[in-house]
Each structure stands twice: as structure tokens, then as C-alpha cells.
Design a protein around this motif. Structure first.
Motif, PDB file in Angstrom:
ATOM      1  N   GLN A  29       0.818  -1.211   0.000  1.00 30.08           N
ATOM      2  CA  GLN A  29       0.000   0.000   0.000  1.00 30.08           C
ATOM      3  C   GLN A  29       0.857   1.269   0.000  1.00 30.08           C
ATOM      4  O   GLN A  29       0.372   2.327  -0.365  1.00 30.08           O
ATOM      5  N   SER A  30       2.114   1.165   0.376  1.00 30.29           N
ATOM      6  CA  SER A  30       2.994   2.333   0.409  1.00 30.29           C
ATOM      7  C   SER A  30       3.575   2.665  -0.972  1.00 30.29           C
ATOM      8  O   SER A  30       4.191   3.711  -1.148  1.00 30.29           O
ATOM      9  N   TYR A  31       3.388   1.790  -1.946  1.00 27.56           N
ATOM     10  CA  TYR A  31       3.922   2.024  -3.291  1.00 27.56           C
ATOM     11  C   TYR A  31       2.960   2.859  -4.121  1.00 27.56           C
ATOM     12  O   TYR A  31       1.746   2.846  -3.905  1.00 27.56           O
ATOM     13  N   ASP A  32       3.522   3.544  -5.099  1.00 33.72           N
ATOM     14  CA  ASP A  32       2.730   4.308  -6.050  1.00 33.72           C
ATOM     15  C   ASP A  32       1.846   3.352  -6.846  1.00 33.72           C
ATOM     16  O   ASP A  32       2.323   2.327  -7.350  1.00 33.72           O
ATOM     17  N   ALA A  33       0.575   3.674  -6.960  1.00 35.58           N
ATOM     18  CA  ALA A  33      -0.384   2.809  -7.645  1.00 35.58           C
ATOM     19  C   ALA A  33       0.038   2.526  -9.081  1.00 35.58           C
ATOM     20  O   ALA A  33      -0.140   1.411  -9.574  1.00 35.58           O
ATOM     21  N   LYS A  34       0.628   3.515  -9.731  1.00 37.44           N
ATOM     22  CA  LYS A  34       1.037   3.319 -11.130  1.00 37.44           C
ATOM     23  C   LYS A  34       2.073   2.207 -11.247  1.00 37.44           C
ATOM     24  O   LYS A  34       2.017   1.385 -12.165  1.00 37.44           O
ATOM     25  N   MET A  35       2.997   2.158 -10.290  1.00 38.31           N
ATOM     26  CA  MET A  35       4.029   1.113 -10.321  1.00 38.31           C
ATOM     27  C   MET A  35       3.408  -0.279 -10.169  1.00 38.31           C
ATOM     28  O   MET A  35       3.892  -1.250 -10.746  1.00 38.31           O
ATOM     29  N   SER A  98      -5.850   0.483  -5.015  1.00 41.25           N
ATOM     30  CA  SER A  98      -6.092   0.598  -3.573  1.00 41.25           C
ATOM     31  C   SER A  98      -7.260  -0.285  -3.125  1.00 41.25           C
ATOM     32  O   SER A  98      -7.205  -0.917  -2.076  1.00 41.25           O
TER      33      SER A  98
END
Length: 160
Positions: A29-35, A98
Motif C-alpha cells: 500500500q505504500s507504493y505508487d499505484a502506477k508502479m 487501492s
């Protein structure tokens, strides 16, 4: 130590691997959604799709396997993986990363609760297989599946 206590310790150990994937997805959840929407390799799923795939299998266990478990029961065969996996990926259409991560986290917590309430030495068969399963063996199968996908995701996230 009693046999019951030994069995409970083993079951707790087996379930711990399911908790590891839960923690790993919470970390995602801490990563950028695009990645998390980039395929991990050419022609492979993204992390979003991998987590959705795991969520779909967790749902299968909770809806189609666990409710039918009883000593010496005979369960329907597991779905054909390629077909089931296509359905899992199709179910993600239009869903944000998310929401998929949150859905997995909620579902995995529930799955762990359900598994912990089972007799870990209960035996059952899956139609079409001569093999006798226990709850521990079932959990072990899905734990190995988790680990396979966790290693894929970690390799992708740590590549240069």
C-alpha cells in the motif's frame, strides 16, 4: 505436551505463512499505484493483478471449500486454474489498485480466522484425486502459492 497442543502449534505455523502475505500486501500500500499496474515482466501480470488473483483464490476457499469441510468429506474438484485465473483477472476490470489491496487484506484476515477455527487434522478428499488432504496440507499448498507470487513481486520491486 499433548497431541492437541502439538497440532495447534503446527496449524499456527502453517497459517503464519498466510499472514506473511497479508503483511506483504499491507506493505504494498505504500507504493505508487502506477508502479503496481506495470507488468512484472513482458507478458506477465502486474502486482495489481497478482494480488487480485490471490484475492480470488482466497474467496474460492472461503465460499467453496471451507463451508464443505467435514471429516472424510469429498469436495468438488478445484477449478481449472487457467480458466479460473482468467476469471480472476476479468473481475478486476475498472477496480483501483487501492481497492484491490484493501479487498485482499480484509479477505485474507477473514480466511485466516476461518482456517484457525478448523480441525487441522481433519481429512478430506477432492473428487478426481486419490490423495487424502488435511487442513494443514491445504494451507501449505496455498502458502506455497503465496510464496511463489511474493517472490515474483519482490524481484520486480527490487530490480534496478
Amino acid at each position: 505436551m499433548s497431541t492437541y497442543r502439538n497440532d495447534q502449534v503446527k496449524m499456527t505455523t502453517e497459517v503464519e505463512s498466510l499472514r506473511n502475505m497479508l503483511s506483504y500486501v499491507e506493505h504494498l500500500q505504500s507504493y505508487d499505484a502506477k508502479m503496481l499496474t506495470v507488468p512484472i515482466k513482458s507478458g506477465k501480470w502486474s502486482i495489481r493483478e497478482i494480488v487480485g488473483h490471490l484475492y480470488y483464490w482466497d474467496s474460492y476457499l472461503m465460499e467453496s471449500v471451507i463451508p464443505r469441510l467435514a471429516q472424510d468429506s469429498s469436495l468438488p474438484p478445484f477449478p481449472y486454474p487457467a480458466v479460473y485465473n482468467r476469471a480472476a483477472i476479468a473481475s478486476l476490470e475498472g477496480r483501483k489498485v487501492s481497492r484491490i489491496l484493501e479487498g485482499f487484506i480484509t479477505s485474507r484476515k477473514l480466511l485466516i480466522e476461518q482456517i484457525m477455527s478448523l480441525d487441522d487434522q481433519m481429512t478430506f478428499k477432492i473428487r478426481g484425486s486419490e490423495e487424502t488432504f488435511t487442513t494443514n496440507k491445504l494451507v501449505d499448498m496455498f502458502s506455497k502459492h503465496d510464496l511463489h507470487h511474493q517472490e515474483q513481486m519482490e524481484t520486480f520491486l527490487t530490480q534496478d
